[in-house]
Design an enzyme around this catalytic site. Sequence first.
Site, PDB file in Angstrom:
ATOM      1  N   ASP A  91       4.895  37.515  95.676  1.00  0.00           N
ATOM      2  CA  ASP A  91       3.485  37.852  95.845  1.00  0.00           C
ATOM      3  C   ASP A  91       3.265  38.230  97.314  1.00  0.00           C
ATOM      4  OD1 ASP A  91       3.426  35.461  97.239  1.00  0.00           O
ATOM      5  OD2 ASP A  91       2.132  34.427  95.823  1.00  0.00           O
ATOM      6  N   ASP A 265       3.049  35.188  85.196  1.00  0.00           N
ATOM      7  CA  ASP A 265       3.659  34.064  85.913  1.00  0.00           C
ATOM      8  C   ASP A 265       2.633  32.940  85.942  1.00  0.00           C
ATOM      9  OD1 ASP A 265       1.958  35.409  88.153  1.00  0.00           O
ATOM     10  OD2 ASP A 265       2.479  33.441  88.941  1.00  0.00           O
ATOM     11  N   CYS A 303      13.208  22.966  69.123  1.00  0.00           N
ATOM     12  CA  CYS A 303      13.600  23.433  70.453  1.00  0.00           C
ATOM     13  C   CYS A 303      15.058  23.074  70.741  1.00  0.00           C
ATOM     14  CB  CYS A 303      12.686  22.803  71.504  1.00  0.00           C
ATOM     15  SG  CYS A 303      13.107  23.262  73.194  1.00  0.00           S
ATOM     16  N   CYS A 305      16.453  23.001  73.812  1.00  0.00           N
ATOM     17  CA  CYS A 305      16.672  22.639  75.220  1.00  0.00           C
ATOM     18  C   CYS A 305      17.340  21.260  75.323  1.00  0.00           C
ATOM     19  CB  CYS A 305      15.346  22.653  75.987  1.00  0.00           C
ATOM     20  SG  CYS A 305      14.433  21.098  75.930  1.00  0.00           S
ATOM     21  N   CYS A 308      15.273  18.173  74.261  1.00  0.00           N
ATOM     22  CA  CYS A 308      15.047  17.994  72.829  1.00  0.00           C
ATOM     23  C   CYS A 308      16.344  17.727  72.060  1.00  0.00           C
ATOM     24  CB  CYS A 308      14.338  19.224  72.260  1.00  0.00           C
ATOM     25  SG  CYS A 308      12.664  19.433  72.925  1.00  0.00           S
ATOM     26  N   HIS A 334      12.263  21.687  79.350  1.00  0.00           N
ATOM     27  CA  HIS A 334      11.666  21.937  78.034  1.00  0.00           C
ATOM     28  C   HIS A 334      10.512  22.940  78.124  1.00  0.00           C
ATOM     29  CE1 HIS A 334       9.803  21.644  74.187  1.00  0.00           C
ATOM     30  NE2 HIS A 334       8.661  21.521  74.838  1.00  0.00           N
TER      31      HIS A 334
HETATM   32 ZN   LIG Z   1      12.762  21.301  74.293  1.00  0.00          ZN
END
Ligand SMILES: [Zn+2]
Length: 374
Positions: A91, A265, A303, A305, A308, A334
């Site tokens: 930015d 963003d 999920c 990730c 999880c 996550h």
């Molecule tokens: Zn997750």
Amino acid sequence: MRFGFRRVAQDGLARAGVIETPRGDIATPAFMPVGTAATVKAMLPESVAATGAEIVLGNTYHLMLRPGAERVADLGGLHRFMNWPRPILTDSGGFQVMSLAGLRKLDEQGVTFKSHIDGSTHHLTPERSMEIQALLGSDIVMCFDECPALPATDTAVADSMRLSMRWAARSRAAFGDRPGHALFGIMQGGVTKDLREESAAALREIGFDGYAIGGLAVGEGQDVMFEVLDYAPGFLPEDRPRYLMGVGKPDDIVGAVKRGIDMMDCVLPTRSGRTGQAWTARGMVNIKNARHAADPRPLDEGCACPACRGYSRAYLHHVFRSNEMISGMLLTWHNLQYYQDIMAGMRAAIAAGRFAAWEAAFHGLRAEGDIAPL
Ligand SMILES: [Zn+2]
């Protein structure tokens, strides 16, 4: 190799495409994790990449104050400094000068302000902002602009927008010709359609590699933001990427993509992760709540990730309550994974011409709410 943008599919106003840079391609619509001070907080760069993120954002204001743009340049540039070899968008510093710095003095030339870190005095102009972003080695550079604090009168919003357009022309001139690097203009004009149209016309006249919509997500509420997004993207060239700055919650992002936005963003997924809040397909989960204390189930069974796959809600609750660092690490991972999964889902839906069905499923699952307590 030059900067480029290809649109590959469109469904309604929602677009899917690819931004091409010498440091790699970025599939759009894209969500950019925020790496404020040369780090996406609580994440290793390779972990950020593992979520599917192809670009991160760096903040000029923070990096110019500490460690300083010249030092980053001496150390090989921001990509090497933070060990993120992929694209970086920076930015301009303008927004954070307004929101963080002390004792600001604004005039036609630029802004003089005191650092929020040590009180030292700094001067930021369109020319200096372009110089700093070049020193950092940013792939996508943002024009230096001013965003008026709300509420503001129409006259104040108009004056501020016109100042930003004069600064946009100076930013364009100072940026020069840098093959492989892009300069984006920033549309301002508050929530007034005529001002948004005037701002877009001024930016198109100057000519940019991409166009951002600034001055939204500053407290106006989602209804008002969507009203502006119902017309503002249409004022911008179809063949350039459109970036909505500082947005947002998952449903803000989906609504923005539906209205023709390609890039976004927000600090929300990372910041929430450090305060015990997880965004899931069923809405927001407060992991600190006692209902999770003995729950062996994953945060979000859909999920993939690490948080999880490897841990229970009970564990995530425990490490948050115990102030363990892994709490912020797992929940940040996550949340970033969830945001990237939304983006991938939308890209696939746009390509398949079934965005409306995807959106209905997205809202349907959220409306059901979190899984029932055991
Ligand atoms: Zn997750």
